[in-house]
Design an enzyme around this catalytic site. Structure first.
Site, PDB file in Angstrom:
ATOM      1  N   TYR A  55       0.830  -1.201   0.000  1.00  0.00           N
ATOM      2  CA  TYR A  55       0.000   0.000   0.000  1.00  0.00           C
ATOM      3  C   TYR A  55       0.866   1.252   0.000  1.00  0.00           C
ATOM      4  CZ  TYR A  55       0.826   0.893   5.010  1.00  0.00           C
ATOM      5  OH  TYR A  55       1.405   1.189   6.224  1.00  0.00           O
ATOM      6  N   LYS A  69       6.503  -2.128   1.764  1.00  0.00           N
ATOM      7  CA  LYS A  69       5.352  -1.563   2.479  1.00  0.00           C
ATOM      8  C   LYS A  69       4.147  -2.488   2.339  1.00  0.00           C
ATOM      9  CE  LYS A  69       3.207   2.991   3.130  1.00  0.00           C
ATOM     10  NZ  LYS A  69       3.274   3.007   4.584  1.00  0.00           N
ATOM     11  N   GLU A  95      12.077   2.116  14.281  1.00  0.00           N
ATOM     12  CA  GLU A  95      11.193   3.200  13.823  1.00  0.00           C
ATOM     13  C   GLU A  95       9.945   3.194  14.686  1.00  0.00           C
ATOM     14  OE1 GLU A  95       9.934   2.323   9.743  1.00  0.00           O
ATOM     15  OE2 GLU A  95      10.008   0.190  10.200  1.00  0.00           O
ATOM     16  N   LEU A  99      11.103   0.993   7.119  1.00  0.00           N
ATOM     17  CA  LEU A  99      10.498   1.495   5.890  1.00  0.00           C
ATOM     18  C   LEU A  99      11.251   2.759   5.468  1.00  0.00           C
ATOM     19  CD1 LEU A  99       8.078   0.970   3.945  1.00  0.00           C
ATOM     20  CD2 LEU A  99       7.017   2.926   5.061  1.00  0.00           C
TER      21      LEU A  99
END
Ligand code: PMP
Length: 287
Positions: free
Chosen positions: A33, A151, A183, A207
């Site tokens: 996505y 992702k 993260e 990411l």
């Protein structure tokens, strides 16, 4: 009022957009996505999001469902039809439905990917009250899979992380692996210490945030020093400032980590300035 959404070539009222129960996105989280934010009715960093989408798809051998120009057109059409001024466009591509459940990928000549897009209107996104006070985070173990650079829609653990944060009375969680922050649940994490902006270096562990790339570019252009390396929770707690970035929060100050105030406990000057620059530049370059 019902939104107009997009599904495999059609613009439909949201109630009428239906996907098969055999879709691999539903059965196996076999999909990727992107979320592109919208400011002034225009798309922020669209090229970056599309480039990352193409990379995610190619890493998983999922066929690209439409050309760049067609995807841009669909984004713009949805923003217009739904009167989105501030908010975002969510895009998802799954490997599609083979009409049954099987671990083996279906033949891409036979089974085409499923393409879904919808908008989320968020008035006040740029002038967010949270950005004025900053947010609080806790740390949790990072137990996600090893390809966080793709992702994918496997968001169960990030979602559980948000729930752990909520249960602890804070806003979000930072993920920690081998003693270092990777993260946030849905954002990249930063500290400001020793006069430098420190954020984890790019690898399969995180990411590659589109907002991260833009913010680091703006920081360097503004003569701020950037160091791309891992940091610990103790280092964050002793830092002058902390913040996160993502397409949906831009630059958001972090004022508390595991119950310890960061700096003065208020948004710091670097985060505040980077937020201003990011929003200003994004308004200028949005398409
Ligand atoms: N890390 C993770 C795990 C995320 O889910 C996101 C947002 N989707 C980000 C970082 C930030 O990426 P971006 O700036 O491209 O929104």
């Amino acid at each position: 009022m019902s939104r107009t959404v997009y599904l495999n070539g059609d613009y439909l009222p949201e109630e009428e957009a239906k996907v098969s129960i055999f879709d691999r996105g539903f059965l196996m989280a076999d999909g990727v996505y992107e979320v592109t934010s919208v400011l002034d009715g225009k798309l922020v960093d669209f090229d970056g999001h599309l480039a990352r989408l193409e990379r995610s798809l190619s890493e998983l051998d999922i066929e690209k469902p439409a050309a760049f120009d067609d995807l841009l057109e669909i984004h713009r059409e949805l923003v217009a039809r739904n009167n989105v001024v501030e908010g975002g466009v969510y895009l998802q591509v799954t490997r599609g439905s083979a009409g049954d459940r099987d671990f083996v990928f279906p033949d891409p000549e036979v089974v085409k990917p499923t393409l879904v897009l919808f908008t989320q209107s968020k008035p006040g996104l740029a002038d967010s009250p949270a950005a004025r006070t900053g947010i609080k985070v806790i740390s949790i173990d990072d137990i996600r899979w090893g390809r966080r650079d793709i992702k994918t829609v496997q968001l169960l653990y990030p979602s559980m992380g948000k729930m752990m944060a909520k249960a602890a009375g804070v806003d979000d969680a930072w993920l920690v692996e081998d003693g270092h922050v990777t993260e946030g649940t849905s954002n990249n994490a930063y500290i400001v210490t020793g006069g430098k902006i420190v954020t984890r270096d790019l690898s399969h562990d995180i990411l590659h945030g589109i907002t991260r790339a833009a913010v680091l570019r703006f920081a360097r252009e503004a003569q701020m020093e950037v160091e791309e390396r891992a940091f610990t929770i103790a280092e964050a707690q002793g830092a002058d400032e902390a913040f996160i970035t993502s397409a949906s929060t831009f630059v958001m100050p972090v004022v508390e980590v595991d119950g310890v105030k960061v700096g003065s406990g208020a948004p710091g000057p670097v985060a505040v300035r980077l937020r201003e620059i990011y929003i200003e530049e994004s308004r200028k370059s949005a398409i």
